[in-house]
Design a protein around this motif. Structure first.
Motif, PDB file in Angstrom:
ATOM      1  N   PRO A 100       0.788  -1.237   0.000  1.00 60.17           N
ATOM      2  CA  PRO A 100       0.000   0.000   0.000  1.00 60.17           C
ATOM      3  C   PRO A 100       0.817   1.283   0.000  1.00 60.17           C
ATOM      4  O   PRO A 100       0.367   2.306  -0.506  1.00 60.17           O
ATOM      5  N   ASP A 101       2.041   1.240   0.546  1.00 57.46           N
ATOM      6  CA  ASP A 101       2.851   2.461   0.568  1.00 57.46           C
ATOM      7  C   ASP A 101       3.760   2.588  -0.651  1.00 57.46           C
ATOM      8  O   ASP A 101       4.586   3.484  -0.725  1.00 57.46           O
ATOM      9  N   GLY A 102       3.609   1.658  -1.626  1.00 59.38           N
ATOM     10  CA  GLY A 102       4.411   1.724  -2.843  1.00 59.38           C
ATOM     11  C   GLY A 102       5.660   0.869  -2.814  1.00 59.38           C
ATOM     12  O   GLY A 102       6.317   0.686  -3.841  1.00 59.38           O
ATOM     13  N   THR A 103       6.012   0.327  -1.653  1.00 61.24           N
ATOM     14  CA  THR A 103       7.155  -0.581  -1.570  1.00 61.24           C
ATOM     15  C   THR A 103       6.864  -1.847  -2.367  1.00 61.24           C
ATOM     16  O   THR A 103       5.752  -2.367  -2.345  1.00 61.24           O
ATOM     17  N   MET A 104       7.886  -2.351  -3.061  1.00 63.34           N
ATOM     18  CA  MET A 104       7.736  -3.578  -3.834  1.00 63.34           C
ATOM     19  C   MET A 104       8.203  -4.771  -3.006  1.00 63.34           C
ATOM     20  O   MET A 104       9.349  -4.808  -2.528  1.00 63.34           O
ATOM     21  N   LEU A 105       7.323  -5.739  -2.815  1.00 54.16           N
ATOM     22  CA  LEU A 105       7.667  -6.998  -2.167  1.00 54.16           C
ATOM     23  C   LEU A 105       8.105  -7.948  -3.272  1.00 54.16           C
ATOM     24  O   LEU A 105       7.314  -8.258  -4.177  1.00 54.16           O
ATOM     25  N   ILE A 136      -3.535  -7.329  -1.915  1.00 58.56           N
ATOM     26  CA  ILE A 136      -3.745  -5.993  -1.371  1.00 58.56           C
ATOM     27  C   ILE A 136      -5.231  -5.675  -1.482  1.00 58.56           C
ATOM     28  O   ILE A 136      -5.805  -5.731  -2.562  1.00 58.56           O
ATOM     29  N   VAL A 137      -5.849  -5.371  -0.347  1.00 60.73           N
ATOM     30  CA  VAL A 137      -7.255  -4.981  -0.325  1.00 60.73           C
ATOM     31  C   VAL A 137      -7.286  -3.484  -0.018  1.00 60.73           C
ATOM     32  O   VAL A 137      -7.044  -3.089   1.121  1.00 60.73           O
ATOM     33  N   PRO A 138      -7.530  -2.645  -1.014  1.00 63.32           N
ATOM     34  CA  PRO A 138      -7.455  -1.197  -0.807  1.00 63.32           C
ATOM     35  C   PRO A 138      -8.368  -0.736   0.329  1.00 63.32           C
ATOM     36  O   PRO A 138      -9.436  -1.306   0.526  1.00 63.32           O
ATOM     37  N   PRO A 139      -7.966   0.303   1.090  1.00 67.58           N
ATOM     38  CA  PRO A 139      -6.762   1.073   0.807  1.00 67.58           C
ATOM     39  C   PRO A 139      -5.494   0.571   1.474  1.00 67.58           C
ATOM     40  O   PRO A 139      -4.404   0.832   1.003  1.00 67.58           O
ATOM     41  N   HIS A 140      -5.580  -0.146   2.608  1.00 70.30           N
ATOM     42  CA  HIS A 140      -4.354  -0.452   3.339  1.00 70.30           C
ATOM     43  C   HIS A 140      -4.284  -1.883   3.863  1.00 70.30           C
ATOM     44  O   HIS A 140      -3.432  -2.169   4.708  1.00 70.30           O
ATOM     45  N   ASP A 141      -5.137  -2.778   3.438  1.00 69.86           N
ATOM     46  CA  ASP A 141      -5.132  -4.130   3.983  1.00 69.86           C
ATOM     47  C   ASP A 141      -4.302  -5.074   3.114  1.00 69.86           C
ATOM     48  O   ASP A 141      -4.269  -4.960   1.895  1.00 69.86           O
ATOM     49  N   GLU A 152       5.624 -14.111   9.018  1.00 63.94           N
ATOM     50  CA  GLU A 152       5.132 -13.723  10.333  1.00 63.94           C
ATOM     51  C   GLU A 152       6.270 -13.327  11.278  1.00 63.94           C
ATOM     52  O   GLU A 152       6.036 -12.699  12.291  1.00 63.94           O
ATOM     53  N   LEU A 153       7.486 -13.713  10.916  1.00 63.64           N
ATOM     54  CA  LEU A 153       8.601 -13.533  11.837  1.00 63.64           C
ATOM     55  C   LEU A 153       9.599 -12.489  11.377  1.00 63.64           C
ATOM     56  O   LEU A 153      10.351 -11.956  12.183  1.00 63.64           O
ATOM     57  N   SER A 154       9.592 -12.200  10.097  1.00 61.25           N
ATOM     58  CA  SER A 154      10.676 -11.419   9.514  1.00 61.25           C
ATOM     59  C   SER A 154      10.374  -9.935   9.457  1.00 61.25           C
ATOM     60  O   SER A 154       9.276  -9.468   9.739  1.00 61.25           O
ATOM     61  N   ARG A 155      11.377  -9.176   9.037  1.00 61.46           N
ATOM     62  CA  ARG A 155      11.207  -7.748   8.815  1.00 61.46           C
ATOM     63  C   ARG A 155      10.201  -7.479   7.712  1.00 61.46           C
ATOM     64  O   ARG A 155       9.591  -6.412   7.672  1.00 61.46           O
ATOM     65  N   VAL A 156       9.998  -8.471   6.802  1.00 60.88           N
ATOM     66  CA  VAL A 156       8.988  -8.297   5.765  1.00 60.88           C
ATOM     67  C   VAL A 156       7.629  -8.105   6.408  1.00 60.88           C
ATOM     68  O   VAL A 156       6.872  -7.189   6.071  1.00 60.88           O
ATOM     69  N   ASN A 157       7.303  -8.955   7.380  1.00 61.39           N
ATOM     70  CA  ASN A 157       5.996  -8.826   8.018  1.00 61.39           C
ATOM     71  C   ASN A 157       5.879  -7.546   8.820  1.00 61.39           C
ATOM     72  O   ASN A 157       4.826  -6.925   8.869  1.00 61.39           O
ATOM     73  N   ARG A 158       6.971  -7.124   9.456  1.00 64.87           N
ATOM     74  CA  ARG A 158       6.924  -5.858  10.188  1.00 64.87           C
ATOM     75  C   ARG A 158       6.635  -4.706   9.241  1.00 64.87           C
ATOM     76  O   ARG A 158       5.908  -3.767   9.573  1.00 64.87           O
ATOM     77  N   LYS A 159       7.197  -4.783   8.034  1.00 62.55           N
ATOM     78  CA  LYS A 159       6.923  -3.759   7.029  1.00 62.55           C
ATOM     79  C   LYS A 159       5.454  -3.820   6.624  1.00 62.55           C
ATOM     80  O   LYS A 159       4.785  -2.786   6.469  1.00 62.55           O
ATOM     81  N   LEU A 160       4.921  -5.009   6.439  1.00 66.09           N
ATOM     82  CA  LEU A 160       3.509  -5.147   6.083  1.00 66.09           C
ATOM     83  C   LEU A 160       2.628  -4.544   7.168  1.00 66.09           C
ATOM     84  O   LEU A 160       1.653  -3.850   6.878  1.00 66.09           O
ATOM     85  N   LYS A 166      -1.411   2.381   8.473  1.00 74.85           N
ATOM     86  CA  LYS A 166      -1.567   3.790   8.119  1.00 74.85           C
ATOM     87  C   LYS A 166      -3.029   4.203   8.276  1.00 74.85           C
ATOM     88  O   LYS A 166      -3.934   3.394   8.054  1.00 74.85           O
ATOM     89  N   PRO A 167      -3.274   5.452   8.649  1.00 67.09           N
ATOM     90  CA  PRO A 167      -4.663   5.886   8.860  1.00 67.09           C
ATOM     91  C   PRO A 167      -5.525   5.705   7.615  1.00 67.09           C
ATOM     92  O   PRO A 167      -5.083   5.922   6.496  1.00 67.09           O
ATOM     93  N   ARG A 168      -6.748   5.298   7.818  1.00 63.13           N
ATOM     94  CA  ARG A 168      -7.700   5.140   6.731  1.00 63.13           C
ATOM     95  C   ARG A 168      -8.730   6.252   6.781  1.00 63.13           C
ATOM     96  O   ARG A 168      -9.173   6.662   7.834  1.00 63.13           O
ATOM     97  N   ALA A 169      -9.115   6.721   5.610  1.00 59.33           N
ATOM     98  CA  ALA A 169     -10.060   7.831   5.523  1.00 59.33           C
ATOM     99  C   ALA A 169     -11.419   7.459   6.106  1.00 59.33           C
ATOM    100  O   ALA A 169     -12.135   8.309   6.633  1.00 59.33           O
ATOM    101  N   ASP A 170     -11.780   6.151   6.007  1.00 65.95           N
ATOM    102  CA  ASP A 170     -13.101   5.745   6.478  1.00 65.95           C
ATOM    103  C   ASP A 170     -13.138   5.446   7.984  1.00 65.95           C
ATOM    104  O   ASP A 170     -14.166   5.090   8.526  1.00 65.95           O
ATOM    105  N   GLY A 171     -11.982   5.538   8.644  1.00 66.67           N
ATOM    106  CA  GLY A 171     -11.943   5.332  10.085  1.00 66.67           C
ATOM    107  C   GLY A 171     -11.925   3.880  10.518  1.00 66.67           C
ATOM    108  O   GLY A 171     -11.815   3.584  11.704  1.00 66.67           O
ATOM    109  N   LEU A 172     -12.030   2.929   9.577  1.00 68.13           N
ATOM    110  CA  LEU A 172     -12.027   1.515   9.932  1.00 68.13           C
ATOM    111  C   LEU A 172     -10.608   1.033  10.183  1.00 68.13           C
ATOM    112  O   LEU A 172      -9.648   1.606   9.682  1.00 68.13           O
ATOM    113  N   PRO A 173     -10.455  -0.050  10.977  1.00 68.87           N
ATOM    114  CA  PRO A 173      -9.108  -0.552  11.234  1.00 68.87           C
ATOM    115  C   PRO A 173      -8.509  -1.186   9.985  1.00 68.87           C
ATOM    116  O   PRO A 173      -9.220  -1.784   9.180  1.00 68.87           O
TER     117      PRO A 173
END
Length: 208
Positions: A100-105, A136-141, A152-160, A166-173
């Motif tokens: 969602p932030d433009g980073t390429m996995l 990716i389920v827009p906007p941030h999921d 689940e253990l790596s820095r990849v998941n921490r990045k995810l 990131k804050p969502r415009a609709d206020g949902l988690p």
């Protein structure tokens, strides 16, 4: 795309009959439709959109003529098309997903990261080559599968997790959702996931 719907030309002959029925449905919703015709081939799994750029993998399903046809169409709407050399996998999006932030996995064994320009790149664990194939389920999921435990253990998941929170415009988690998802290829991105997001499933619940 917002401006135009593009009917692809499937690289697998057995799937080319799908185009006609999809065209009928698209015509009900999209005022502007373009199409790519054989011998040019282009499949959606080889097209990755990041802003106004479309990265296109040249694979066994998408040929150079298909890439050029797409570039001609979308160029009229202000999009740039960049070719990505893909090896040893089915589609570009088997090897690479834009978070969602433009980073390429990315799985670097299946493509050359230099083809992605100046994008920020995050490599998956070498023992989980298909782990770059997430939903990716827009906007941030983000949806990943439990078949890739290192996620689940790596820095990849921490990045995810950071990208998803990131804050969502609709206020949902926002969420990183971990599920046992499998398609015929073992990939996650063949699965439609918004119902889990709507149910309020959070990353912390799934990652315990």
């Amino acid at each position: 795309l917002e401006e135009v719907a593009i009917l692809a030309s499937m690289g697998t002959p057995s799937r080319r009959g799908e185009v006609g029925s999809i065209a009928v449905e698209l015509a009900r919703h999209c005022p502007r439709i373009e199409r790519i015709d054989p011998p040019a081939t282009l499949e959606g799994g080889d097209v990755l959109r990041v802003g106004r750029t479309l990265f296109v993998g040249v694979t066994g399903r998408t040929n150079p003529a298909g890439l050029q046809s797409l570039a001609t169409i979308v160029g009229r709407y202000g999009y740039d098309v960049r070719s990505v050399t893909v090896r040893d996998c089915l589609h570009l999006k088997t090897a690479c997903t834009a978070l969602p932030d433009g980073t390429m996995l990315v799985n670097p064994r299946w493509l050359d990261g230099r083809d992605l320009g100046d994008a920020s790149i995050l490599h998956v664990d070498e023992d989980e080559p298909a782990a770059a194939n997430v939903v990716i389920v827009p906007p941030h999921d983000v949806v990943v599968i439990t078949a890739h435990p290192q996620m689940e253990l790596s820095r990849v998941n921490r990045k995810l997790m950071r990208a998803a929170r990131k804050p969502r415009a609709d206020g949902l988690p926002s969420s990183v959702i971990v599920r046992d998802l499998y398609s015929a290829s073992g990939a996650a991105n063949a699965v439609w996931a918004p119902r889990w997001v709507q149910a309020g499933i959070t990353g912390s619940e799934q990652l315990r």
